[in-house]
Design a protein around this motif. Structure first.
Motif, short mmCIF file in Angstrom:
data_model
loop_
_atom_site.label_atom_id
_atom_site.label_comp_id
_atom_site.label_asym_id
_atom_site.label_seq_id
_atom_site.Cartn_x
_atom_site.Cartn_y
_atom_site.Cartn_z
N GLY A 111 0.86 -1.20 -0.07
CA GLY A 111 -0.09 0.09 -0.10
C GLY A 111 0.78 1.34 0.04
O GLY A 111 0.27 2.31 0.17
N ASP A 119 -6.20 5.52 -6.09
CA ASP A 119 -7.31 4.96 -5.42
C ASP A 119 -8.84 4.95 -6.03
O ASP A 119 -9.72 4.79 -5.36
CB ASP A 119 -7.46 5.86 -4.03
CG ASP A 119 -6.45 5.12 -2.87
OD1 ASP A 119 -6.05 3.93 -3.07
OD2 ASP A 119 -5.98 6.03 -2.00
N ARG A 154 -0.43 -0.51 4.57
CA ARG A 154 -0.57 0.65 5.14
C ARG A 154 -1.96 0.88 4.24
O ARG A 154 -2.14 0.90 3.30
CB ARG A 154 0.21 1.70 4.46
CG ARG A 154 0.25 3.07 5.08
CD ARG A 154 1.30 4.01 4.62
NE ARG A 154 1.11 5.17 5.13
CZ ARG A 154 0.59 6.29 4.49
NH1 ARG A 154 -0.01 6.23 3.36
NH2 ARG A 154 0.24 7.53 5.06
N HIS A 155 -2.95 1.10 5.25
CA HIS A 155 -4.42 1.37 4.63
C HIS A 155 -4.52 2.92 4.56
O HIS A 155 -4.22 3.40 5.77
CB HIS A 155 -5.27 0.69 5.46
CG HIS A 155 -5.13 -0.72 5.62
ND1 HIS A 155 -5.52 -1.75 4.53
CD2 HIS A 155 -4.30 -1.75 6.38
CE1 HIS A 155 -5.39 -2.81 5.16
NE2 HIS A 155 -4.51 -3.03 6.16
N VAL A 156 -5.39 3.22 3.88
CA VAL A 156 -5.62 4.82 3.69
C VAL A 156 -7.04 4.81 3.23
O VAL A 156 -7.33 4.17 2.29
CB VAL A 156 -4.85 5.47 2.62
CG1 VAL A 156 -5.38 7.01 2.66
CG2 VAL A 156 -3.33 5.47 3.00
N MET A 157 -7.84 5.46 3.95
CA MET A 157 -9.20 5.85 3.49
C MET A 157 -9.73 7.27 3.93
O MET A 157 -8.84 7.77 4.76
CB MET A 157 -10.25 4.68 3.86
CG MET A 157 -10.28 4.40 5.14
SD MET A 157 -11.21 2.82 5.52
CE MET A 157 -9.91 1.40 5.31
N SER A 191 -11.30 2.75 -4.31
CA SER A 191 -10.78 1.86 -3.56
C SER A 191 -10.45 2.25 -2.07
O SER A 191 -9.88 3.33 -1.88
CB SER A 191 -9.21 0.94 -4.12
OG SER A 191 -8.77 0.38 -3.16
N ILE A 192 -10.49 1.15 -1.00
CA ILE A 192 -9.94 1.60 0.29
C ILE A 192 -8.84 0.54 0.76
O ILE A 192 -8.75 0.50 1.78
CB ILE A 192 -10.93 1.76 1.38
CG1 ILE A 192 -11.92 0.33 1.37
CG2 ILE A 192 -11.89 2.81 1.10
CD1 ILE A 192 -12.59 0.56 2.71
N SER A 193 -8.37 -0.14 -0.38
CA SER A 193 -7.42 -1.38 0.06
C SER A 193 -6.16 -1.00 -0.41
O SER A 193 -5.54 -0.66 -1.63
CB SER A 193 -8.00 -2.29 -0.68
OG SER A 193 -7.04 -3.42 -0.91
N SER A 194 -5.11 -1.49 0.55
CA SER A 194 -3.77 -1.25 0.17
C SER A 194 -3.18 -1.98 -0.85
O SER A 194 -2.34 -1.78 -1.42
CB SER A 194 -3.04 -1.45 1.51
OG SER A 194 -3.06 -2.74 1.99
N LYS A 195 -3.97 -3.43 -1.05
CA LYS A 195 -3.39 -4.06 -1.93
C LYS A 195 -3.75 -3.67 -3.32
O LYS A 195 -3.10 -3.93 -4.32
CB LYS A 195 -4.00 -5.69 -1.64
CG LYS A 195 -3.37 -6.23 -0.55
CD LYS A 195 -4.11 -7.69 -0.70
CE LYS A 195 -3.42 -8.41 0.72
NZ LYS A 195 -4.21 -9.81 0.69
N VAL A 196 -4.92 -2.99 -3.40
CA VAL A 196 -5.22 -2.24 -4.90
C VAL A 196 -4.14 -1.49 -5.29
O VAL A 196 -4.00 -1.26 -6.11
CB VAL A 196 -6.73 -1.82 -4.84
CG1 VAL A 196 -7.01 -1.02 -5.89
CG2 VAL A 196 -7.72 -3.00 -4.58
N ARG A 197 -3.96 -0.35 -4.30
CA ARG A 197 -3.14 0.66 -4.47
C ARG A 197 -1.55 -0.04 -5.03
O ARG A 197 -1.16 0.75 -5.96
CB ARG A 197 -2.96 1.44 -3.10
CG ARG A 197 -2.39 2.84 -3.64
CD ARG A 197 -2.41 3.70 -2.38
NE ARG A 197 -3.58 3.52 -1.60
CZ ARG A 197 -3.39 3.30 -0.11
NH1 ARG A 197 -2.28 3.04 0.41
NH2 ARG A 197 -4.41 3.07 0.37
N ASP A 198 -1.23 -1.34 -4.52
CA ASP A 198 0.01 -1.66 -5.23
C ASP A 198 -0.08 -2.09 -6.61
O ASP A 198 0.94 -2.06 -7.27
CB ASP A 198 0.27 -3.04 -4.25
CG ASP A 198 0.81 -2.47 -3.05
OD1 ASP A 198 1.28 -1.35 -2.75
OD2 ASP A 198 1.31 -3.39 -1.79
#
Ligand code: FES
Ligand code: FES
Lengths: 757, 82, 162
Positions: free
Chosen positions: A167, B19, A181-184, B6-13
Motif C-alpha cells: 500500500g 485510489d 498501510r491502509h488509507v481511507m 478503493s480503500i484497499s492497500s493491496k489495490v493501491r499496489d
C-alpha cells in the motif's frame, strides 16, 4: 425490555423465550465438547513450543524421542505441505495460508514464545511429555521487538526479510515490520481543520487482550488407511477447519470430514486452526487417532489474542458541536504475521457519525507476539476507544450532554460511510434516545461516582449458509444447521422454522451437521448466523410449506391458490369443497402417497445484512486508597432489528459488555525484557468474575427491523464489545479529572492520574 | 462508465498508488475484466479477495450484479468478524 | 508411573479406578471414569470449570490428586439431576438463559449447589462472591446470578412443609 416503538407483529414463536433445544445436555454434562471425545486406540498428542521470542531454528533432533517406547509419531514443519490456491476467508479477513501453516508448526524461524516447533503422539500423556523433553531444538536467538511503536522504528529487529509494506508507492526499498498501510478518507480535512471552532486531540493505546473462551482448543484427528480422515473439534466453523487443514496438508476436501463438537466459547478466536493440521499429520504418520488439547498456558501463549493498538486522533468541530473533520492514524499489532484488523478499525472508527471530511491511516505491524486472531468486532473496540474518548472531550469542552452531542452527529439512513456503504435501516438515533429516556441515565450519581457514555458500531455480515428442514413422519420437524452453536443459535434456528411452519417450538428440534451432511457454510462469526443461516432456515421452511400446500391441494383436488397454511394446518378456501383441514401431522403421515418424504435444503449467499449500533452507560466508583475501579451500574442499549430470542440477545449484550469492561480495566498481555509473556494464566491475566460486576441492564431497540431478513434480524453478537472501553474510561476520566488514554486502567495508572502514584 | 474507488492497500499496489479511477463496464463481471486489463492482477484480486459496495450496498460476492452508468463501486477488503 | 486402585463413591455409586502419579481427580473423572461433564478450563484452580463436591465441600477437581479421592463421596454434574428430573438450579439456568456456550455451566452448577446446600437464602452479593471462582466469559454473570437466586427460592419453596 423492548423500547416502545416496536411495530405491531403477531408472531407466535419469534420474540418468545423458549428453552433452548440443546439446553438439557448442557446442564447435565452430556454435551460433548472438543476434549470430551474418545476413540479406541487414541493417542495423546503434545506440542513442543519455542522458549524464545525470536530465534532461528538451527536444527531439530528428534532421534532420542523417537526411540522412547510409546512414542508413535513426531512431526515438525517439514511435514506440512501447504497446497496452492488463494487465501481462505477466515476470522477478520482472508487468511494467508502460508502464514497459518507457519504458525501451526514453525518453518525455519520462531517468532514468539510458545510458537509450535514440533509435536509428538504417544500412548500416554506422560510418555508424550517425556518425548517433548527429548526433542532437542537448537536455536540461534535473534533480537526481538514487542511494542508496536518500537517495531516501527528504524533499526528495530525485522521479523520477515520479505515484508515490504503493502500500500505504499513506490514500493519501499527495505523490508520492515509494517505489513500494510491502509488509507481511507474523503473531503478536505485540511480546510476543515483550518476553519474549525474547536479542535480535540489525543493519543490512545490499548493492550493486547485474549478472547478468553473457557474451553481450550481441542481436537481428535483420525487418518484412514485409504486417505479419508475425520476430525472432531470445537471450532466456529467446521467448513473452515476443513478448508484450512486440507490446504495445510494438501488434501482433497472430499477426503476430510470435520465433525463439529460443542464449542466452549470462541469470540472469533476459533475461526482459524492451531491443532487440527498437527493432529492429522501425527495421525497420518502412525495410523492411529490422535487427540490434541491445549493447556490454558498454551492458549495464552499461542492462540488469539487481538491487537494492542496505538492511535493518534484529531477532531474538528463547530462551536455548537457538529464534527466537521477527523484525522486518525491507527497502529495495530498483528503479532508474528501480517493481518491485524486495522483496516476494520479504520472502517468502523467513524461509522456512527456523519463526518464530512475524514483522513484515516491504518498500519498493520508485526512484532514478536502470537499471531492475532479475530476477537468480537475485530478492530472496532480499540478505534472506538479513541473516537469515543475524543467525543467525550468535545462534549466537556462545549459543555454539552454527551448523548445530545452524539445525536447531533449521528448517521442517518442515506448517509455514506467512508468504506462505501450507504447507511440503511439504522436505529442509532433511536438507540441514543432510548438511553436518554432510560431511568439509568436520569438517575442521580452518588458522591464519588461518575458516569461514562459511549457508542459503537459493527457491520454485521451475511454470506454463505446452508440449512435443511426435514418434516418428521409425525408432523414435527428437524432443522439441520451448518453453523456451530456457541450462544444458543439452535434455539433461534428452531424458532424461525417453527414460526414459518406454524408449529409450536417444542415440535421443532435443531441439529448441527458435519461437513458431509449439509451444504457449505461460512463460520459462526461476524454476527451472521441468525441473519444468514436463519435466512436459509426460513427459506427451507417456506419450501416445506409450499410443498405441504401442494400436497393438500392434490389431496383435495383443488387449486393450490385455495390452500391456506396457518398454525401448522392446511385449510381449503374453495367454497365448493366440503373438506376438513389437513394438519401437518396428517400430511406428514401420508407423505408417501403424495410424493414421498417432505424436506428441503437451501443454500444461499445472504445479502442485505444491516449494521448494528450500541450505546452503553457505565457508572463507577474508585477506591481512593487502592485505585481499584468498581462498576456499580451498567446499561447496554442496542439496535437489534428484531430479537428472535430476546433472552439470548440480552445475553450477547451482557457478555460483550463484561468482556469490554475487562478490556478497559484489567486485561493485558504483560511481557518481560526477554520478550516472554509474564501472565499466561487466568490468575495473572485477570478476566472479570461475578463479584467484579453489577447486573447489566439491557435495552433492545427494535425500532427498525431489517426488512431484508424474513423476521427482521440484525446481527447482535459483536456490537456490544465496542462501546464499553470508552464508556468505562470516560467515567474514570470524569472521576479522576483527567483524560485517561491508556488501557487497561489498572489501579496503578488510576492512582497516578489521581496524583497518588 | 463506472466510478471505482478503493480503500484497499493491496489495490493501491497494483494501480501505482491510484485510489479512484473510471472503468467502462455494465456488469461486475465486465468490471473485473476491465480492471484486469487496466491494471494486470487487479481483476483477480477483486474477484478473489474483495467485497464490493455498489452504489452503497455491500456485496460479499457480486459477480452477477448489474452496474448502471455512473455507478459507484467501492473495492473493500472482505469483512467477516469474530 | 505407579498406579493404585482408588475406591470412591461417585454420584452415589461405588467406583474403582486406577490413579497415581501426578494425576488429578479431574483427569481420573474424565479419562478413567469417562465422566466428561466436568470440564478443564485451566488445570490450575483459577476458572472453576472443574468444580465438584467432595464430602460436601466444593473443590477444584484439577487441584486434587486422584488418590486423595480414596473413600470419598464425590458429586459431579452427571449426578445433579435426580433420576432424570432436573435440579431446580438446572431448571433455572435453562429458564433464564444463564448459559451461552455452556462450558462453564457444569462447574457453575456444582458451585451453586454447594452454596445453596449451606446457604438457602443468599443475597446477590453472597452469590457473586461465592461464584467468583467460576469464570464465565459468555454471559456477564447477570442471568447466572438471577438463576441461582431463583433456584434458591424454588428450593426454599420445596422445603416448606405443606
Ligand atoms: S480447570 Fe480446575 S479450576 Fe480451571
Ligand atoms: S456460558 Fe460460555 S463460559 Fe459461561
Amino acid at each position: 425490555m423492548s423500547d416502545g416503538n416496536q411495530p405491531p407483529v403477531d408472531f407466535k414463536v419469534v420474540g418468545q423465550r423458549p428453552i433452548r433445544p440443546d439446553g438439557v445436555d448442557k446442564v447435565t454434562g452430556r454435551a460433548q465438547f472438543g476434549a470430551d471425545f474418545h476413540l479406541p486406540g487414541m493417542l495423546t498428542g503434545r506440542i513442543k513450543r519455542s522458549p524464545h521470542a525470536h530465534a532461528r531454528i538451527v536444527s531439530i533432533d528428534a532421534s532420542a524421542a523417537e526411540k522412547l517406547p510409546g512414542v508413535k509419531a513426531i512431526v515438525t514443519g517439514v511435514d506440512l505441505d501447504v497446497g496452492a490456491g488463494g487465501d481462505i476467508e477466515a476470522g477478520e479477513h482472508a487468511a494467508a495460508m502460508k502464514d497459518v501453516a507457519a504458525n501451526v508448526l514453525a518453518g525455519d524461524k520462531v517468532f514468539y514464545q510458545g510458537h509450535a516447533v514440533a509435536a509428538v503422539a504417544a500412548t500416554s500423556p506422560e510418555v508424550a511429555a517425556e518425548a517433548l523433553d527429548l526433542i532437542v531444538v537448537t536455536y540461534e536467538i535473534l533480537p526481538h521487538v514487542i511494542d508496536v511503536d518500537e517495531a516501527m522504528m528504524p533499526g528495530a529487529p525485522v521479523l520477515h526479510d520479505d515484508m515490504y509494506t503493502k500500500g505504499v508507492t513506490p514500493k519501499p526499498a527495505k523490508p520492515s515490520n509494517v505489513a500494510q498501510r491502509h488509507v481511507m478518507g474523503r473531503g478536505d480535512v485540511k480546510a476543515a481543520f483550518a476553519s474549525a471552532g474547536v479542535v480535540i486531540e489525543g493519543r490512545y493505546t490499548t493492550a493486547a487482550v485474549h478472547q478468553g473462551y473457557i474451553e481450550p482448543h481441542a481436537c481428535v484427528a483420525s487418518w484412514g488407511a485409504d486417505g479419508q480422515s475425520t476430525i472432531w473439534c470445537s471450532s466456529q466453523g467446521q467448513f473452515l477447519v476443513r478448508a484450512m487443514t486440507a490446504r495445510i496438508l494438501n488434501l482433497p476436501l472430499s477426503d476430510l470430514k470435520v465433525i463439529p463438537a460443542e464449542i466452549g466459547g470462541g469470540f472469533g478466536g476459533k475461526t482459524t486452526v492451531y491443532l487440527e493440521p498437527v493432529a492429522l499429520a501425527l495421525s497420518r504418520k502412525c495410523g492411529r487417532p490422535v487427540k490434541l488439547v491445549m493447556s490454558r498456558e498454551e492458549v495464552f501463549l499461542a492462540s488469539g489474542p487481538t491487537s494492542g493498538a496505538s492511535m493518534d486522533i484529531k477532531l474538528a468541530a463547530t462551536k455548537d458541536g457538529k464534527i466537521t473533520a477527523a484525522e486518525m492514524e491507527l497502529r495495530y499489532q498483528a503479532g508474528a504475521f501480517a493481518g491485524s484488523p486495522v483496516n476494520l478499525g479504520c472502517m468502523t472508527a467513524f461509522a456512527c457519525y456523519d463526518v464530512e471530511n475524514l483522513a484515516l491511516v491504518g498500519l498493520d505491524v508485526v512484532s514478536n507476539r502470537p499471531k492475532v486472531a479475530a476477537y468480537r468486532a475485530p478492530g472496532a473496540p480499540m478505534a472506538a476507544f479513541a473516537v469515543e474518548s475524543a467525543i467525550d472531550d468535545l462534549a466537556r469542552k462545549l459543555d454539552m450532554d454527551p448523548i445530545d452531542l452524539r445525536i447531533l452527529n449521528a448517521v442517518k439512513d442515506g448517509a455514506k460511510t467512508v468504506y462505501g456503504a450507504t447507511v440503511r435501516y439504522s436505529a442509532f438515533i433511536e438507540t441514543l434516545e432510548a438511553v436518554k429516556a432510560h431511568p439509568h441515565y436520569k438517575a442521580k450519581l452518588k458522591p464519588g461516582q461518575a458516569r461514562g457514555v459511549a457508542a459503537g458500531f459493527w457491520f454485521n455480515i451475511g454470506g454463505e449458509s446452508s440449512a435443511a428442514v426435514h418434516v418428521d413422519e409425525d408432523g414435527g420437524a428437524t432443522v439441520v444447521s451448518s453453523n456451530p452453536d456457541i450462544g444458543g443459535s439452535r434455539a433461534s434456528m428452531a424458532m424461525m422454522a417453527a414460526e414459518t411452519l406454524g408449529l409450536p417450538i417444542e415440535r421443532v428440534r435443531c441439529t448441527i451437521a458435519d461437513t458431509t451432511s449439509i451444504g457449505f457454510s461460512g463460520s459462526t462469526g461476524g454476527s451472521r448466523v441468525t441473519f444468514a443461516t436463519g435466512m436459509a432456515v426460513v427459506e427451507a421452511a417456506q419450501k416445506v410449506v409450499a410443498d405441504l400446500k401442494r400436497r393438500a391441494a392434490q389431496t383435495w383436488e383443488c387449486d393450490i391458490a385455495h390452500v391456506e397454511w396457518r398454525d401448522g394446518v392446511a385449510t381449503c378456501l374453495d367454497p365448493s369443497k366440503n373438506v376438513k383441514p389437513l394438519s401437518m401431522k396428517v400430511l406428514a403421515s401420508k407423505s408417501a402417497k403424495t410424493g414421498g418424504p417432505i424436506a428441503a435444503e437451501v443454500s444461499l449467499n445472504a445479502q442485505g445484512a444491516a449494521a448494528g449500533y450500541g450505546v452503553h452507560v457505565c457508572d463507577l466508583e474508585i477506591d481512593a486508597e487502592t485505585g481499584r475501579t468498581t462498576v456499580v451500574r451498567y446499561t447496554a442499549a442496542q439496535d437489534v432489528g428484531r430479537a428472535i430470542h430476546p433472552a439470548y440477545v440480552e445475553g450477547q449484550l451482557q457478555g460483550g459488555a463484561a468482556q469490554g469492561v475487562g478490556w478497559a480495566l484489567n486485561e493485558e498481555y504483560v511481557y518481560n525484557k526477554q520478550g516472554l509473556l509474564d501472565n499466561a494464566s487466568f490468575l495473572d491475566y485477570r478476566m472479570p468474575v461475578a463479584s467484579d460486576l453489577p447486573m447489566i441492564d439491557t435495552i433492545l431497540v427494535e425500532a427498525k427491523p431489517n426488512p431484508r431478513h424474513p423476521y427482521g434480524a440484525k446481527g447482535v453478537g459483536e456490537v456490544p464489545i465496542v462501546p464499553p472501553l470508552a464508556a468505562v474510561s470516560n467515567a474514570v476520566s470524569a472521576l479522576v479529572g483527567k483524560r485517561m488514554t491508556a488501557l487497561p486502567l489498572s489501579p496503578v495508572s488510576v492512582l497516578a492520574a489521581m496524583g497518588k502514584g | 462508465m463506472a466510478r471505482v474507488v478503493s480503500i484497499s492497500s493491496k489495490v493501491r499496489d497494483l494501480t501505482g498508488g491510484l485510489d479512484a479511477f473510471d472503468v467502462e463496464a455494465a456488469t461486475v463481471r465486465g468490471l473485473i475484466r476491465a480492471l484486469e486489463a487496466k491494471f494486470p492482477g487487479l481483476g483477480d484480486l477483486v474477484e478473489n479477495e474483495m467485497s464490493l459496495a455498489i452504489d452503497g450496498e455491500i456485496h460479499q460476492d457480486a459477480m452477477l450484479e448489474p452496474l448502471s452508468p455512473g455507478s459507484e463501486v467501492v473495492l473493500i477488503p472482505r469483512i467477516s468478524g469474530g | 508411573m505407579s498406579r493404585t486402585v482408588v475406591n470412591a463413591i461417585v454420584n452415589g455409586e461405588p467406583v474403582a479406578f486406577l490413579g497415581g502419579g501426578g494425576q488429578s481427580l479431574l483427569d481420573a473423572l474424565r479419562d478413567e471414569l469417562r465422566l466428561t461433564g466436568t470440564k478443564e478450563g485451566c488445570g490450575t484452580g483459577d476458572c472453576g470449570a472443574c468444580s465438584v463436591i467432595v464430602d460436601g465441600r466444593l473443590v477444584c477437581a484439577c487441584l486434587m490428586l486422584a488418590p486423595e479421592a480414596e473413600g470419598k463421596r464425590i458429586e459431579t454434574i452427571e449426578g445433579l439431576a435426580d433420576n432424570g428430573h432436573l435440579h431446580p438450579l438446572q431448571h433455572q439456568f435453562l429458564e433464564q438463559a444463564a448459559l451461552q456456550c455452556g462450558f462453564c455451566t457444569p462447574g457453575l452448577l456444582m458451585a451453586s449447589k454447594a452454596l445453596l446446600d449451606r446457604n438457602p437464602d443468599p443475597t446477590e452479593t453472597e452469590v457473586r462472591y461465592w461464584l467468583a471462582g467460576n469464570i464465565c466469559r459468555c454471559t456477564g454473570y447477570d442471568k447466572v446470578v438471577r438463576a441461582v437466586m431463583d433456584a434458591a427460592a424454588d428450593l426454599r419453596q420445596e422445603e416448606k412443609p405443606r
